[in-house]
Design a protein around this motif. Sequence first.
Motif, PDB file in Angstrom:
ATOM      1  N   LEU A  28       0.661  -1.174  -0.038  1.00 33.64           N
ATOM      2  CA  LEU A  28       0.069  -0.146   0.005  1.00 33.64           C
ATOM      3  C   LEU A  28       0.868   1.184  -0.162  1.00 33.64           C
ATOM      4  O   LEU A  28       0.427   2.252  -0.617  1.00 33.64           O
ATOM      5  CB  LEU A  28      -0.834   0.138   1.079  1.00 33.64           C
ATOM      6  N   ASP A  29       1.943   1.281   0.698  1.00 30.68           N
ATOM      7  CA  ASP A  29       2.893   2.595   0.882  1.00 30.68           C
ATOM      8  C   ASP A  29       3.554   2.734  -0.547  1.00 30.68           C
ATOM      9  O   ASP A  29       3.383   4.073  -1.075  1.00 30.68           O
ATOM     10  CB  ASP A  29       3.889   2.195   1.930  1.00 30.68           C
ATOM     11  N   VAL A  30       3.862   1.606  -1.121  1.00 28.32           N
ATOM     12  CA  VAL A  30       4.474   1.858  -2.381  1.00 28.32           C
ATOM     13  C   VAL A  30       3.489   2.076  -3.496  1.00 28.32           C
ATOM     14  O   VAL A  30       3.805   3.133  -4.423  1.00 28.32           O
ATOM     15  CB  VAL A  30       5.500   0.380  -2.803  1.00 28.32           C
ATOM     16  N   LEU A  31       2.590   1.534  -3.492  1.00 25.24           N
ATOM     17  CA  LEU A  31       1.464   1.529  -4.618  1.00 25.24           C
ATOM     18  C   LEU A  31       0.778   2.899  -4.559  1.00 25.24           C
ATOM     19  O   LEU A  31       0.611   3.579  -5.420  1.00 25.24           O
ATOM     20  CB  LEU A  31       0.609   0.379  -4.595  1.00 25.24           C
ATOM     21  N   THR A  32       0.597   3.218  -3.393  1.00 25.63           N
ATOM     22  CA  THR A  32      -0.092   4.553  -3.166  1.00 25.63           C
ATOM     23  C   THR A  32       0.716   5.922  -3.752  1.00 25.63           C
ATOM     24  O   THR A  32       0.406   6.447  -4.606  1.00 25.63           O
ATOM     25  CB  THR A  32      -0.546   4.839  -1.686  1.00 25.63           C
ATOM     26  N   ALA A  33       2.152   5.839  -3.313  1.00 23.98           N
ATOM     27  CA  ALA A  33       2.819   6.954  -3.905  1.00 23.98           C
ATOM     28  C   ALA A  33       3.085   6.728  -5.408  1.00 23.98           C
ATOM     29  O   ALA A  33       3.219   7.877  -5.947  1.00 23.98           O
ATOM     30  CB  ALA A  33       4.147   6.830  -3.198  1.00 23.98           C
ATOM     31  N   HIS A  34       3.098   5.700  -5.929  1.00 20.60           N
ATOM     32  CA  HIS A  34       3.366   5.260  -7.295  1.00 20.60           C
ATOM     33  C   HIS A  34       2.233   6.008  -8.032  1.00 20.60           C
ATOM     34  O   HIS A  34       2.444   6.660  -9.047  1.00 20.60           O
ATOM     35  CB  HIS A  34       3.415   3.942  -7.412  1.00 20.60           C
ATOM     36  N   GLN A  35       1.034   5.388  -7.749  1.00 21.90           N
ATOM     37  CA  GLN A  35      -0.200   5.654  -8.340  1.00 21.90           C
ATOM     38  C   GLN A  35      -0.386   7.396  -8.240  1.00 21.90           C
ATOM     39  O   GLN A  35      -1.105   7.990  -9.137  1.00 21.90           O
ATOM     40  CB  GLN A  35      -1.328   5.007  -7.960  1.00 21.90           C
ATOM     41  N   LYS A  36      -0.152   7.849  -7.213  1.00 20.22           N
ATOM     42  CA  LYS A  36      -0.325   9.440  -7.087  1.00 20.22           C
ATOM     43  C   LYS A  36       0.526  10.221  -7.812  1.00 20.22           C
ATOM     44  O   LYS A  36       0.137  11.148  -8.661  1.00 20.22           O
ATOM     45  CB  LYS A  36       0.143   9.701  -5.437  1.00 20.22           C
ATOM     46  N   ALA A  37       1.777   9.649  -8.161  1.00 24.68           N
ATOM     47  CA  ALA A  37       2.655  10.118  -9.208  1.00 24.68           C
ATOM     48  C   ALA A  37       1.948  10.282 -10.595  1.00 24.68           C
ATOM     49  O   ALA A  37       2.395  11.017 -11.435  1.00 24.68           O
ATOM     50  CB  ALA A  37       4.030   9.632  -9.037  1.00 24.68           C
ATOM     51  N   GLY A  38       1.559   8.892 -10.860  1.00 23.36           N
ATOM     52  CA  GLY A  38       0.867   8.701 -12.304  1.00 23.36           C
ATOM     53  C   GLY A  38      -0.400   9.681 -12.466  1.00 23.36           C
ATOM     54  O   GLY A  38      -0.475  10.317 -13.508  1.00 23.36           O
ATOM     55  N   ALA A  39      -1.073  10.134 -11.338  1.00 19.93           N
ATOM     56  CA  ALA A  39      -2.331  10.839 -11.494  1.00 19.93           C
ATOM     57  C   ALA A  39      -1.688  12.336 -11.782  1.00 19.93           C
ATOM     58  O   ALA A  39      -2.360  12.908 -12.592  1.00 19.93           O
ATOM     59  CB  ALA A  39      -3.101  10.912 -10.132  1.00 19.93           C
TER      60      ALA A  39
END
Length: 216
Positions: A164-175
Amino acid sequence: MVPGLTVRVRPVPGAPHPATRQRTENPVPRLPAVVLLAALLTAGCADQPAPPPPAASPPSSAAADDGAVSGVDVLFLTMMVAHTEQTLEIARLGRGRVADGELRMLVAAIEVTETDELATMRGWLRDAGPAATAHRHDHAGHADAGDLARLRTAAAGEVDEVLLDVLTAHQKAGADLARAHLDAGTSQRVRELARRIERSRTAQVELMAGLPAARR
């Protein structure tokens, strides 16, 4: 005229007396031709039917999308391809180790959606020509090797939290990346893809924030 014959003129009923005709009739002002024509058409008295409305003008080149992408579109696609490849790597590392059912379903949905988006973007880059695929974007600012290492080595009870920590930051960067392209992009189809990406990644971040592992 015959002498002694008197001629009487019988006035026409409703007609003004000859002596008063000049005083009662005012000159009619001349109306512009376009006003008269409009009045005739409105009343249905014109001999010819009203002309059809002008045909709609063709869309401008800015609104029409002929499939071409500009340099800024290519840059966005290149960056998003690299970002999406990393998303799929994150999903692959966590797929079989996730304990939370909702998170597992989210990871599966991300894999399906982003695999399809990745194929689309790669196809558009191929169509744009060799120059568009000559350089690959690095992963700076996205999930780095340290994040991926954390996910690989996470203990069984920590996988959900680390993912969750890694994926949340990653998807926020994509947005954020997609949102920026909404103002900068020129291709309608690329901007539409960016809009879908921005909405989906934002929704994923909000969903992950409500999962149990995110509240630990």
